[in-house]
Write a protein that holds these residues in place. Sequence first.
Motif, mmCIF file in Angstrom:
data_model
loop_
_atom_site.group_PDB
_atom_site.id
_atom_site.type_symbol
_atom_site.label_atom_id
_atom_site.label_comp_id
_atom_site.label_asym_id
_atom_site.label_seq_id
_atom_site.Cartn_x
_atom_site.Cartn_y
_atom_site.Cartn_z
ATOM 1 N N SER A 66 0.847 -1.188 0.000
ATOM 2 C CA SER A 66 0.000 0.000 0.000
ATOM 3 C C SER A 66 0.880 1.235 0.000
ATOM 4 C CB SER A 66 -0.885 0.009 1.235
ATOM 5 O OG SER A 66 -0.125 0.422 2.340
ATOM 6 N N SER A 67 0.264 2.353 -0.214
ATOM 7 C CA SER A 67 1.063 3.563 -0.312
ATOM 8 C C SER A 67 1.443 4.122 1.044
ATOM 9 C CB SER A 67 0.294 4.630 -1.072
ATOM 10 O OG SER A 67 -0.391 4.042 -2.129
ATOM 11 N N SER A 68 0.803 3.644 2.104
ATOM 12 C CA SER A 68 1.127 4.237 3.388
ATOM 13 C C SER A 68 2.293 3.470 3.974
ATOM 14 C CB SER A 68 -0.079 4.199 4.315
ATOM 15 O OG SER A 68 -0.083 3.038 5.069
ATOM 16 N N ARG B 52 8.914 5.373 4.298
ATOM 17 C CA ARG B 52 8.996 6.356 3.233
ATOM 18 C C ARG B 52 8.623 7.735 3.744
ATOM 19 N NH1 ARG B 52 4.661 7.461 0.270
ATOM 20 N NH2 ARG B 52 5.089 8.931 -1.385
ATOM 21 N N GLU B 53 7.628 7.780 4.633
ATOM 22 C CA GLU B 53 7.203 9.080 5.146
ATOM 23 C C GLU B 53 8.244 9.675 6.067
ATOM 24 O OE1 GLU B 53 3.535 7.882 6.724
ATOM 25 O OE2 GLU B 53 2.746 7.525 4.701
ATOM 26 N N LEU B 54 8.898 8.825 6.856
ATOM 27 C CA LEU B 54 9.973 9.330 7.699
ATOM 28 C C LEU B 54 11.103 9.883 6.839
ATOM 29 C CD1 LEU B 54 11.142 9.604 10.536
ATOM 30 C CD2 LEU B 54 12.126 7.345 10.275
ATOM 31 N N LEU C 54 10.789 11.146 3.905
ATOM 32 C CA LEU C 54 10.326 12.421 3.339
ATOM 33 C C LEU C 54 10.452 13.534 4.370
ATOM 34 C CD1 LEU C 54 9.241 12.994 0.606
ATOM 35 C CD2 LEU C 54 6.955 12.571 1.445
ATOM 36 N N PHE C 55 10.118 13.220 5.621
ATOM 37 C CA PHE C 55 10.229 14.189 6.708
ATOM 38 C C PHE C 55 11.668 14.655 6.869
ATOM 39 C CE2 PHE C 55 9.135 16.037 10.718
ATOM 40 C CZ PHE C 55 10.176 15.772 11.580
ATOM 41 N N LEU C 56 12.605 13.684 6.899
ATOM 42 C CA LEU C 56 14.013 14.042 7.094
ATOM 43 C C LEU C 56 14.553 14.804 5.893
ATOM 44 C CD1 LEU C 56 15.324 10.774 8.752
ATOM 45 C CD2 LEU C 56 14.909 12.965 9.819
ATOM 46 N N ASN D 156 -0.558 11.608 2.645
ATOM 47 C CA ASN D 156 0.556 11.269 3.526
ATOM 48 C C ASN D 156 1.810 12.032 3.154
ATOM 49 O OD1 ASN D 156 -1.126 9.517 4.722
ATOM 50 N ND2 ASN D 156 0.147 7.710 4.472
ATOM 51 N N SER E 286 3.696 14.646 5.591
ATOM 52 C CA SER E 286 5.091 14.457 6.001
ATOM 53 C C SER E 286 5.928 15.684 5.693
ATOM 54 C CB SER E 286 5.702 13.249 5.282
ATOM 55 O OG SER E 286 4.934 12.111 5.487
ATOM 56 N N GLY F 84 7.694 18.220 8.362
ATOM 57 C CA GLY F 84 9.132 18.475 8.292
ATOM 58 C C GLY F 84 9.438 19.955 8.252
ATOM 59 N N PHE G 7 11.520 21.606 11.453
ATOM 60 C CA PHE G 7 12.874 22.128 11.274
ATOM 61 C C PHE G 7 12.911 23.643 11.264
ATOM 62 C CE2 PHE G 7 15.515 18.508 11.047
ATOM 63 C CZ PHE G 7 14.692 17.476 10.668
ATOM 64 N N PHE H 152 2.295 15.479 11.778
ATOM 65 C CA PHE H 152 2.893 14.199 11.410
ATOM 66 C C PHE H 152 2.091 13.040 11.981
ATOM 67 C CE2 PHE H 152 6.214 12.346 9.185
ATOM 68 C CZ PHE H 152 6.866 11.367 9.892
ATOM 69 N N LEU I 270 -5.347 3.067 3.604
ATOM 70 C CA LEU I 270 -5.707 3.741 2.374
ATOM 71 C C LEU I 270 -6.661 2.905 1.538
ATOM 72 C CD1 LEU I 270 -2.382 5.400 1.366
ATOM 73 C CD2 LEU I 270 -4.371 6.396 2.368
ATOM 74 N N TRP I 271 -7.101 1.792 2.077
ATOM 75 C CA TRP I 271 -8.059 0.990 1.325
ATOM 76 C C TRP I 271 -9.409 1.078 2.028
ATOM 77 C CZ3 TRP I 271 -3.333 -1.324 2.800
ATOM 78 C CH2 TRP I 271 -3.320 -1.848 4.102
#
Lengths: 131, 160
Positions: free
Chosen positions: A61-63, A67-69, A71-73, B24, B28, B32, B36, B150, B158-159
């Motif tokens: 799934s996309s979640s 990957r989100e972490l 993106l955050f960093l 999402n 994110s 961020g 920061f 966050f 998502l489903w």
Amino acid sequence: MAGIKALVGLSFSGALGLTFLLLGCALEQFGVYWPLFVLIFYILSPLPHFIACRCGDDTDSSSNACRELALFLTTGIVISAFGLPIILARKAVIYWGACGLVMAGNAVIFLTILGFFLIFGGGDDFSWEQW
Amino acid sequence: MSGFLDGIRCGDCECNVDWGEKRNTIASIAAGVLFFTGWWIIIDAAIMYPREDQFHHAYHTCGVIATIAFLMINAVSNGQVRGDSYSEGCMGQTGARVWLFIGFMLAFGSLIASMWILFGGFVVASKETVYPGIAVFFQNAFIFFGGLVFKFGRTEDLWQ
């Protein structure tokens, strides 16, 4: 292979961004080389994405929390690359003109890196053998 | 040379962007930016006002606790708190709830402490530069809201 034209275009914009950065340091009225520290942020910025891709998608799934972490960093690294010249300029270590040039260089370089990921790196068929 | 603009299409971009699955990503990135930016605000204040009497260095604790709270809040997923994730995790559902509770308490506490620092340490004490106090407040506010975005801005299923 997603195209020679894209590669050449991205390398041109990369060179342009680095030119802005170096102009911000090396022009006669500036002459201070502290802004070169943003090169560290340029190098660090793709790393969270690579690490997240390597640690693998556990679900399809996309979640994906990894990957989100990442993106955050990555966002944090980009913000830091803009914050450093501003702080240097506020403390009068560099001139505001140099700060402006460095931020323009930042914008171009990060758009180049983003372009690289969108054109060459995206999708499930990303593999290291591509190179 | 004639007709060289014929190939340009305007408004033809098939932007079938599924905003649902971009949520999402946007959350994110927004988190961020907030987090920061908060830290760079305090770095700026610390550099502009390096003296102890202008900016008492113990005030940095507030931002550090806020960051720890951010990490604690985002270390547990909503699924673990609800109890419907696959693995039990280290401490189970109750442990996840306690962890989240403590995390939120630290987050709210650091936000309140930053307001106290601003008003008690700078405004009432009539310091000549209030900017460090404002910086502490904004740092903690940004970190707090970054943590909220966050945590709650991302969706885990998502489903639907």
